[in-house]
Design a protein around this motif. Structure first.
Motif, PDB file in Angstrom:
ATOM      1  N   SER A 158     -57.804-131.701  27.100  1.00  0.00           N
ATOM      2  CA  SER A 158     -56.749-131.452  28.078  1.00  0.00           C
ATOM      3  C   SER A 158     -57.350-130.879  29.358  1.00  0.00           C
ATOM      4  N   ARG A 213     -44.986-124.616  34.328  1.00  0.00           N
ATOM      5  CA  ARG A 213     -45.091-123.305  33.676  1.00  0.00           C
ATOM      6  C   ARG A 213     -44.725-122.225  34.682  1.00  0.00           C
ATOM      7  N   GLY A 234     -56.718-130.191  33.644  1.00  0.00           N
ATOM      8  CA  GLY A 234     -55.760-130.123  34.740  1.00  0.00           C
ATOM      9  C   GLY A 234     -56.261-130.976  35.902  1.00  0.00           C
ATOM     10  N   GLN A 262     -51.341-132.733  34.263  1.00  0.00           N
ATOM     11  CA  GLN A 262     -52.350-132.684  33.201  1.00  0.00           C
ATOM     12  C   GLN A 262     -52.819-134.087  32.838  1.00  0.00           C
ATOM     13  N   PHE A 312     -47.720-128.696  37.956  1.00  0.00           N
ATOM     14  CA  PHE A 312     -49.073-129.252  38.057  1.00  0.00           C
ATOM     15  C   PHE A 312     -49.167-130.506  37.206  1.00  0.00           C
ATOM     16  N   GLU A 357     -45.687-119.474  35.728  1.00  0.00           N
ATOM     17  CA  GLU A 357     -46.847-118.585  35.719  1.00  0.00           C
ATOM     18  C   GLU A 357     -46.528-117.298  36.473  1.00  0.00           C
ATOM     19  N   ARG A 395     -50.043-110.122  34.122  1.00  0.00           N
ATOM     20  CA  ARG A 395     -50.472-110.580  32.801  1.00  0.00           C
ATOM     21  C   ARG A 395     -51.493-109.558  32.343  1.00  0.00           C
ATOM     22  N   GLU A 455     -61.719-121.794  33.506  1.00  0.00           N
ATOM     23  CA  GLU A 455     -61.473-122.988  32.697  1.00  0.00           C
ATOM     24  C   GLU A 455     -61.021-124.169  33.551  1.00  0.00           C
ATOM     25  N   VAL A 456     -61.634-125.318  33.306  1.00  0.00           N
ATOM     26  CA  VAL A 456     -61.113-126.539  33.932  1.00  0.00           C
ATOM     27  C   VAL A 456     -60.525-127.462  32.866  1.00  0.00           C
ATOM     28  N   GLU A 457     -61.053-127.356  31.647  1.00  0.00           N
ATOM     29  CA  GLU A 457     -60.611-128.269  30.585  1.00  0.00           C
ATOM     30  C   GLU A 457     -60.681-127.559  29.239  1.00  0.00           C
ATOM     31  N   GLY A 458     -59.780-127.932  28.331  1.00  0.00           N
ATOM     32  CA  GLY A 458     -59.816-127.366  26.984  1.00  0.00           C
ATOM     33  C   GLY A 458     -59.964-128.465  25.951  1.00  0.00           C
ATOM     34  N   ARG A 470     -56.803-128.835  38.916  1.00  0.00           N
ATOM     35  CA  ARG A 470     -58.017-128.011  38.782  1.00  0.00           C
ATOM     36  C   ARG A 470     -59.262-128.841  38.995  1.00  0.00           C
ATOM     37  N   HIS A 498     -59.366-128.874  21.891  1.00  0.00           N
ATOM     38  CA  HIS A 498     -58.751-128.113  20.799  1.00  0.00           C
ATOM     39  C   HIS A 498     -58.681-128.952  19.538  1.00  0.00           C
ATOM     40  N   PHE A 530     -55.413-123.520  41.754  1.00  0.00           N
ATOM     41  CA  PHE A 530     -55.985-123.237  40.433  1.00  0.00           C
ATOM     42  C   PHE A 530     -54.883-122.974  39.410  1.00  0.00           C
ATOM     43  N   ARG A 531     -53.894-122.206  39.798  1.00  0.00           N
ATOM     44  CA  ARG A 531     -52.799-121.893  38.873  1.00  0.00           C
ATOM     45  C   ARG A 531     -51.477-122.154  39.579  1.00  0.00           C
ATOM     46  N   MET A 532     -50.829-123.243  39.183  1.00  0.00           N
ATOM     47  CA  MET A 532     -49.600-123.657  39.863  1.00  0.00           C
ATOM     48  C   MET A 532     -48.428-123.589  38.899  1.00  0.00           C
TER      49      MET A 532
HETATM   50  P1  ATP Z   1     -55.171-120.769  31.515  1.00  0.00           P
HETATM   51  O1  ATP Z   1     -55.854-119.944  30.438  1.00  0.00           O
HETATM   52  O2  ATP Z   1     -56.006-120.939  32.759  1.00  0.00           O
HETATM   53  O3  ATP Z   1     -53.759-120.360  31.774  1.00  0.00           O
HETATM   54  P2  ATP Z   1     -54.464-122.564  29.453  1.00  0.00           P
HETATM   55  O4  ATP Z   1     -55.484-122.235  28.430  1.00  0.00           O
HETATM   56  O5  ATP Z   1     -53.086-122.059  29.321  1.00  0.00           O
HETATM   57  O6  ATP Z   1     -55.032-122.218  30.920  1.00  0.00           O
HETATM   58  P3  ATP Z   1     -54.036-125.204  28.528  1.00  0.00           P
HETATM   59  O7  ATP Z   1     -52.701-124.930  27.996  1.00  0.00           O
HETATM   60  O8  ATP Z   1     -55.173-125.397  27.589  1.00  0.00           O
HETATM   61  O9  ATP Z   1     -54.415-124.122  29.638  1.00  0.00           O
HETATM   62  O10 ATP Z   1     -53.915-126.459  29.511  1.00  0.00           O
HETATM   63  C1  ATP Z   1     -54.940-127.405  29.658  1.00  0.00           C
HETATM   64  C2  ATP Z   1     -55.395-127.531  31.091  1.00  0.00           C
HETATM   65  O11 ATP Z   1     -54.299-127.629  31.984  1.00  0.00           O
HETATM   66  C3  ATP Z   1     -56.195-126.335  31.583  1.00  0.00           C
HETATM   67  O12 ATP Z   1     -57.547-126.442  31.210  1.00  0.00           O
HETATM   68  C4  ATP Z   1     -56.010-126.423  33.083  1.00  0.00           C
HETATM   69  O13 ATP Z   1     -56.967-127.296  33.650  1.00  0.00           O
HETATM   70  C5  ATP Z   1     -54.637-127.033  33.227  1.00  0.00           C
HETATM   71  N1  ATP Z   1     -53.651-126.001  33.561  1.00  0.00           N
HETATM   72  C6  ATP Z   1     -53.021-125.152  32.722  1.00  0.00           C
HETATM   73  N2  ATP Z   1     -52.181-124.345  33.387  1.00  0.00           N
HETATM   74  C7  ATP Z   1     -52.265-124.701  34.697  1.00  0.00           C
HETATM   75  C8  ATP Z   1     -51.633-124.230  35.883  1.00  0.00           C
HETATM   76  N3  ATP Z   1     -50.733-123.274  35.854  1.00  0.00           N
HETATM   77  N4  ATP Z   1     -51.980-124.817  37.055  1.00  0.00           N
HETATM   78  C9  ATP Z   1     -52.885-125.804  37.107  1.00  0.00           C
HETATM   79  N5  ATP Z   1     -53.512-126.294  36.014  1.00  0.00           N
HETATM   80  C10 ATP Z   1     -53.209-125.744  34.822  1.00  0.00           C
END
Ligand code: ATP
Length: 481
Positions: A346, A222, A348, A239, A237, A224, A102, A304-307, A351, A309, A232-234
């Protein structure tokens, strides 16, 4: 002993496996990358986090209700939501190693190196340049930045890069048994759309009035690219999302409200405020007019743990357009029909689980009164979230002590998770409970038969005191509310 964050992260991962919290998926087949399974204590902890979030949203707010929508949805939903066209990350491949990155992660990695070499200002400048290029979707500019800085692939060590390209993160599959007639559908990449398409169903059946929210917890998928940071990034996962529907024009105040409310939720669990910060988005997603991340100081850095928006009326308007069905609300206070605006929170679940372990994991050592060294690994999980709340430990396996222990177990197990253990020395049993994060242990000894009391031991302080058997249940209950 751990001495830095990298070692700390590795220690957390191996502890999570050894004590039955998280396993690599399909481990006996050498695993499936970025997919994980939760073990006995991990699934309890995860459930407790989920319940705590769910109750904080639905039970504690009169105007928020929950739903549980399906993972499969009509494929047009993902056109309307913008995911078919926009849910992609800029990627770049190294032609020698064939490794795909990325772009933002590649440049961030380079900035981290500058920082590690003492060039803090240089690192900030690169990140600022990258943010501006990303905000302008200037892919040629990003490629030039990578070339100009001679950023190298960590595998091949070369700068032999392809152009920057977009890569969609949704998984697709076929619905229907005959392949020629089957429809391509997607595994949902977020739970939010299940809420939007049910907006009117929920508003009508639950008789909700704006402002109101709909909460949902569920799996998201996703594909990823960079997925190597444990849970952390799966790729699969969970939400926990809430969409809050509001009158157009009130989005700024509700955005501020939810920003504060969500951070307060984290802090109410006892996690330290200095480990949290807000990070405002520079590049806004196609649906947003404001966005902020709540970041936590994980052992892998601030992440990031939470967004939160402010999604405007983008989603409902778009579904209205694509479906041809009206998704409006009649506001009888102002006598107007409108498409509501939305503030989304939102987080995770996985996370949040990792955050909890990151905060909780501690290795401790000390000198005992007799001069000998002692040590332990303890998970200081907030009692409310701990997988096991109370361990019930008869001192010996005889003399009627197990019977007393079983009676206490019977009394308490309906209220909270209890664990009975009669093997090993008391010291060993305490250590095992520390490693699982159990906040309270009680020991039943011979004196218990005389005085109807037990010794309670507190995980965090290791202090012990004698309390009546009759007060055990209430004491634990009062600490896990
Ligand atoms: P990142 O920038 O870390 O990829 P994101 O901005 O794409 O995250 P959002 O689409 O806003 O994430 O998703 C909301 C929440 O879902 C995130 O704050 C995170 O906690 C969780 N999340 C997103 N992608 C993943 C993932 N691949 N694995 C685990 N948790 C995830």
């Amino acid at each position: 002993m751990i001495s830095n964050d990298t070692q700390r992260f590795a220690a957390i991962i191996s502890h999570a496996k050894e004590y039955g919290f998280v396993f690599q998926s399909s481990e006996i087949y050498d695993g499936l990358s970025a997919v994980y399974d939760y073990g006995p204590w991990g699934s309890e902890l995860k459930r407790n986090i989920r319940d705590h979030w769910w109750n904080a949203m639905t039970r504690m707010h009169d105007n928020i209700v929950g739903i549980d929508s399906a993972i499969f949805m009509h494929p047009t939903i993902w056109k309307a939501s913008g995911h078919v066209d926009n849910f992609s990350d800029p990627m770049i491949d190294n032609k020698d190693s064939k490794k795909r990155y990325r772009v933002d992660h590649l440049i961030e990695g380079y900035a981290d190196e500058l920082k590690a070499n003492g060039d803090e200002a240089g690192a900030d400048a690169v990140i600022a340049q990258m943010d501006a290029l990303l905000a302008a979707s200037d892919y040629a500019g990003l490629k030039s930045l990578i070339d100009a800085r001679s950023i190298r692939c960590s595998v091949s060590g070369t700068c032999n890069w392809t152009d920057v390209r977009q890569f969609n993160l949704m998984f697709s599959t076929q619905l229907g048994s005959v392949s020629e007639e089957a429809n391509e559908i997607y595994l949902r990449p977020e739970t939010a759309q299940g809420i939007f398409v049910n907006f009117l169903n929920v508003q009508k059946t639950a008789r909700m009035k704006i402002p109101f929210g709909i909460a949902q917890v569920g799996k998201a998928f996703r594909n990823e690219i960079v997925a190597r940071q444990f849970i952390f990034r799966m790729r699969e996962f969970e939400q926990m999302e809430m969409q809050f529907f509001i009158r157009p024009g009130t989005q700024k105040e509700w955005y501020e409200y939810w920003k504060k409310e969500r951070l307060d939720w984290h802090l109410s669990l006892g996690f330290p405020a200095e480990n949290y910060r807000y990070h405002d988005h520079v590049k806004l997603a196609h649906y947003a007019d404001a966005a902020v991340d709540i970041e936590y100081a994980f052992p892998i850095g601030w992440k990031e743990v939470e967004g939160i928006h402010s999604r405007t009326d983008f989603d409902l308007s778009s579904h209205q357009q694509f479906s041809g069905k009206k998704l409006q609300y009649f506001d009888n206070e102002i006598n107007q029909n409108y498409v509501p605006y939305v503030i989304e929170t939102s987080i995770g679940l996985d996370r949040m689980f990792l955050l909890t372990l990151s905060h909780a994991y501690a290795e401790e050592s000390w000198t005992k009164e007799d001069g000998r060294e002692d040590s332990r690994v303890v998970l200081r999980i907030p009692p409310k979230l701990a997988p096991i709340k109370l361990a019930i430990l008869p001192l010996v396996k005889k003399d009627g002590l197990p019977e007393i222990a079983r009676d206490i177990m019977k009394e308490c197990r309906e209220d909270f998770y209890c664990f009975y253990e009669e093997k090993d020395t008391i010291g060993k049993r305490y250590r095992r409970m520390d490693a699982l994060g159990t906040p309270f242990c009680i020991t039943i000894d011979h004196q218990s038969k005389e005085d109807n009391c037990v010794t309670i031991r507190y995980r965090d302080t290791m202090q012990q005191e004698r309390i009546p058997i009759a007060s055990v249940r209430e004491l634990v209950r009062s600490q896990i509310r």
